[in-house]
Write a protein that holds these residues in place. Sequence first.
Motif, PDB file in Angstrom:
ATOM      1  N   GLY A  31       9.526  12.698   6.016  1.00  0.00           N
ATOM      2  CA  GLY A  31       9.443  13.950   5.280  1.00  0.00           C
ATOM      3  C   GLY A  31       8.338  13.870   4.238  1.00  0.00           C
ATOM      4  O   GLY A  31       7.992  12.778   3.762  1.00  0.00           O
ATOM      5  N   PHE A  32       7.781  15.011   3.865  1.00  0.00           N
ATOM      6  CA  PHE A  32       6.624  15.024   2.974  1.00  0.00           C
ATOM      7  C   PHE A  32       6.925  14.359   1.633  1.00  0.00           C
ATOM      8  O   PHE A  32       6.163  13.536   1.138  1.00  0.00           O
ATOM      9  CB  PHE A  32       6.139  16.454   2.747  1.00  0.00           C
ATOM     10  N   HIS A  33       8.033  14.711   1.021  1.00  0.00           N
ATOM     11  CA  HIS A  33       8.304  14.237  -0.335  1.00  0.00           C
ATOM     12  C   HIS A  33       8.619  12.747  -0.378  1.00  0.00           C
ATOM     13  O   HIS A  33       8.339  12.078  -1.380  1.00  0.00           O
ATOM     14  CB  HIS A  33       9.430  15.060  -0.962  1.00  0.00           C
ATOM     15  N   ASN A  34       9.188  12.193   0.667  1.00  0.00           N
ATOM     16  CA  ASN A  34       9.488  10.770   0.706  1.00  0.00           C
ATOM     17  C   ASN A  34       8.327   9.939   1.245  1.00  0.00           C
ATOM     18  O   ASN A  34       8.338   8.705   1.135  1.00  0.00           O
ATOM     19  CB  ASN A  34      10.730  10.504   1.555  1.00  0.00           C
ATOM     20  N   ALA A  35       7.370  10.600   1.842  1.00  0.00           N
ATOM     21  CA  ALA A  35       6.209   9.889   2.393  1.00  0.00           C
ATOM     22  C   ALA A  35       5.312   9.404   1.253  1.00  0.00           C
ATOM     23  O   ALA A  35       5.333   9.947   0.147  1.00  0.00           O
ATOM     24  CB  ALA A  35       5.426  10.808   3.320  1.00  0.00           C
ATOM     25  N   SER A  36       4.516   8.389   1.546  1.00  0.00           N
ATOM     26  CA  SER A  36       3.604   7.870   0.523  1.00  0.00           C
ATOM     27  C   SER A  36       2.248   7.571   1.134  1.00  0.00           C
ATOM     28  O   SER A  36       2.130   7.280   2.334  1.00  0.00           O
ATOM     29  CB  SER A  36       4.172   6.595  -0.107  1.00  0.00           C
ATOM     30  N   ILE A  37       1.242   7.654   0.295  1.00  0.00           N
ATOM     31  CA  ILE A  37      -0.112   7.337   0.739  1.00  0.00           C
ATOM     32  C   ILE A  37      -0.199   5.869   1.151  1.00  0.00           C
ATOM     33  O   ILE A  37      -0.864   5.530   2.133  1.00  0.00           O
ATOM     34  CB  ILE A  37      -1.127   7.671  -0.366  1.00  0.00           C
ATOM     35  N   SER A  38       0.489   4.983   0.426  1.00  0.00           N
ATOM     36  CA  SER A  38       0.440   3.556   0.773  1.00  0.00           C
ATOM     37  C   SER A  38       1.012   3.304   2.165  1.00  0.00           C
ATOM     38  O   SER A  38       0.476   2.492   2.934  1.00  0.00           O
ATOM     39  CB  SER A  38       1.196   2.726  -0.267  1.00  0.00           C
ATOM     40  N   ASN A  39       2.082   4.022   2.518  1.00  0.00           N
ATOM     41  CA  ASN A  39       2.637   3.868   3.864  1.00  0.00           C
ATOM     42  C   ASN A  39       1.695   4.426   4.924  1.00  0.00           C
ATOM     43  O   ASN A  39       1.593   3.883   6.035  1.00  0.00           O
ATOM     44  CB  ASN A  39       3.992   4.569   3.962  1.00  0.00           C
ATOM     45  N   ILE A  40       1.022   5.530   4.610  1.00  0.00           N
ATOM     46  CA  ILE A  40       0.061   6.111   5.555  1.00  0.00           C
ATOM     47  C   ILE A  40      -1.058   5.122   5.830  1.00  0.00           C
ATOM     48  O   ILE A  40      -1.443   4.893   6.989  1.00  0.00           O
ATOM     49  CB  ILE A  40      -0.498   7.437   5.018  1.00  0.00           C
ATOM     50  N   THR A  41      -1.585   4.497   4.777  1.00  0.00           N
ATOM     51  CA  THR A  41      -2.691   3.560   4.987  1.00  0.00           C
ATOM     52  C   THR A  41      -2.233   2.291   5.707  1.00  0.00           C
ATOM     53  O   THR A  41      -2.977   1.724   6.504  1.00  0.00           O
ATOM     54  CB  THR A  41      -3.359   3.193   3.646  1.00  0.00           C
ATOM     55  N   LYS A  42      -1.013   1.877   5.442  1.00  0.00           N
ATOM     56  CA  LYS A  42      -0.474   0.712   6.173  1.00  0.00           C
ATOM     57  C   LYS A  42      -0.358   1.032   7.654  1.00  0.00           C
ATOM     58  O   LYS A  42      -0.705   0.209   8.514  1.00  0.00           O
ATOM     59  CB  LYS A  42       0.893   0.330   5.617  1.00  0.00           C
ATOM     60  N   ARG A  43       0.165   2.204   7.967  1.00  0.00           N
ATOM     61  CA  ARG A  43       0.293   2.603   9.374  1.00  0.00           C
ATOM     62  C   ARG A  43      -1.084   2.691  10.039  1.00  0.00           C
ATOM     63  O   ARG A  43      -1.232   2.377  11.222  1.00  0.00           O
ATOM     64  CB  ARG A  43       0.991   3.955   9.475  1.00  0.00           C
ATOM     65  N   ALA A  44      -2.068   3.163   9.272  1.00  0.00           N
ATOM     66  CA  ALA A  44      -3.416   3.336   9.826  1.00  0.00           C
ATOM     67  C   ALA A  44      -4.195   2.032   9.870  1.00  0.00           C
ATOM     68  O   ALA A  44      -5.233   1.945  10.540  1.00  0.00           O
ATOM     69  CB  ALA A  44      -4.186   4.358   8.993  1.00  0.00           C
ATOM     70  N   GLY A  45      -3.714   1.019   9.145  1.00  0.00           N
ATOM     71  CA  GLY A  45      -4.406  -0.265   9.122  1.00  0.00           C
ATOM     72  C   GLY A  45      -5.683  -0.241   8.312  1.00  0.00           C
ATOM     73  O   GLY A  45      -6.669  -0.914   8.665  1.00  0.00           O
ATOM     74  N   VAL A  46      -5.698   0.541   7.211  1.00  0.00           N
ATOM     75  CA  VAL A  46      -6.877   0.612   6.353  1.00  0.00           C
ATOM     76  C   VAL A  46      -6.455   0.351   4.910  1.00  0.00           C
ATOM     77  O   VAL A  46      -5.283   0.463   4.557  1.00  0.00           O
ATOM     78  CB  VAL A  46      -7.588   1.985   6.456  1.00  0.00           C
ATOM     79  N   ALA A  47      -7.429   0.022   4.069  1.00  0.00           N
ATOM     80  CA  ALA A  47      -7.155  -0.190   2.652  1.00  0.00           C
ATOM     81  C   ALA A  47      -6.802   1.141   1.995  1.00  0.00           C
ATOM     82  O   ALA A  47      -7.281   2.211   2.416  1.00  0.00           O
ATOM     83  CB  ALA A  47      -8.376  -0.796   1.976  1.00  0.00           C
ATOM     84  N   GLN A  48      -5.962   1.086   0.960  1.00  0.00           N
ATOM     85  CA  GLN A  48      -5.532   2.321   0.321  1.00  0.00           C
ATOM     86  C   GLN A  48      -6.707   3.100  -0.267  1.00  0.00           C
ATOM     87  O   GLN A  48      -6.720   4.336  -0.255  1.00  0.00           O
ATOM     88  CB  GLN A  48      -4.497   2.027  -0.773  1.00  0.00           C
ATOM     89  N   GLY A  49      -7.707   2.384  -0.760  1.00  0.00           N
ATOM     90  CA  GLY A  49      -8.874   3.067  -1.312  1.00  0.00           C
ATOM     91  C   GLY A  49      -9.632   3.879  -0.275  1.00  0.00           C
ATOM     92  O   GLY A  49     -10.278   4.884  -0.598  1.00  0.00           O
ATOM     93  N   THR A  50      -9.541   3.444   0.987  1.00  0.00           N
ATOM     94  CA  THR A  50     -10.223   4.173   2.069  1.00  0.00           C
ATOM     95  C   THR A  50      -9.670   5.580   2.213  1.00  0.00           C
ATOM     96  O   THR A  50     -10.408   6.519   2.569  1.00  0.00           O
ATOM     97  CB  THR A  50     -10.071   3.400   3.391  1.00  0.00           C
TER      98      THR A  50
END
Length: 204
Positions: A31-50
Amino acid sequence: MAKPVTPATPKGERTRQRLLEAAEEEFGERGFHNASISNITKRAGVAQGTFYIYFASKEAILRALVEHMSQELRRSQSEAVSDCTDRIEAERTGFRQFLRFALEHKNLYRIVMQSQFVDRDIHRQYYERLLSGYEHRIAEAQSRGEVRQGDPKALAWALIGMTYFFGIRYANWEGRLPEESVVETVLDFIEAGLRPPAEDETSR
């Protein structure tokens, strides 16, 4: 509102695509509110700054994701019906293709639904863009005598609504395609509603 960044290189486009795919999984599962940018970048395999090279915020990637899913759905439908010889055949083919698309993108409904609480405009645009091309194609089919006369926008909304809820029932809730007998029942109903009346009916 910051404009989305258009990658300048194929590598950048692949990274952006990975982020969108990861966001689709993250928003769909958490869900949008429980989602996090850090989890998105982990799933994508990129650094959070990217992430911030391409998107200014979690809201920004949701907007981009809804637009991306809209484009992918419309592209999928257009390719599926490209060889159809008339509008009735296109409707039959397009209905089946939408169910397959919805099954492959199980998070579609949840993400689009959530978008209305983040940006009502992007939520509305998602449906209006579907409607715009659909209405135009129905109007063209009416001019060729393939579809009964009537308000093409009303016909487009009715067909979108029918397809949308069948997608919810089977692809979203049950995670499967409907039985062939169910599909044929719906397609026969759509065809009967769209096909122009016979001459003896119009003369009554």
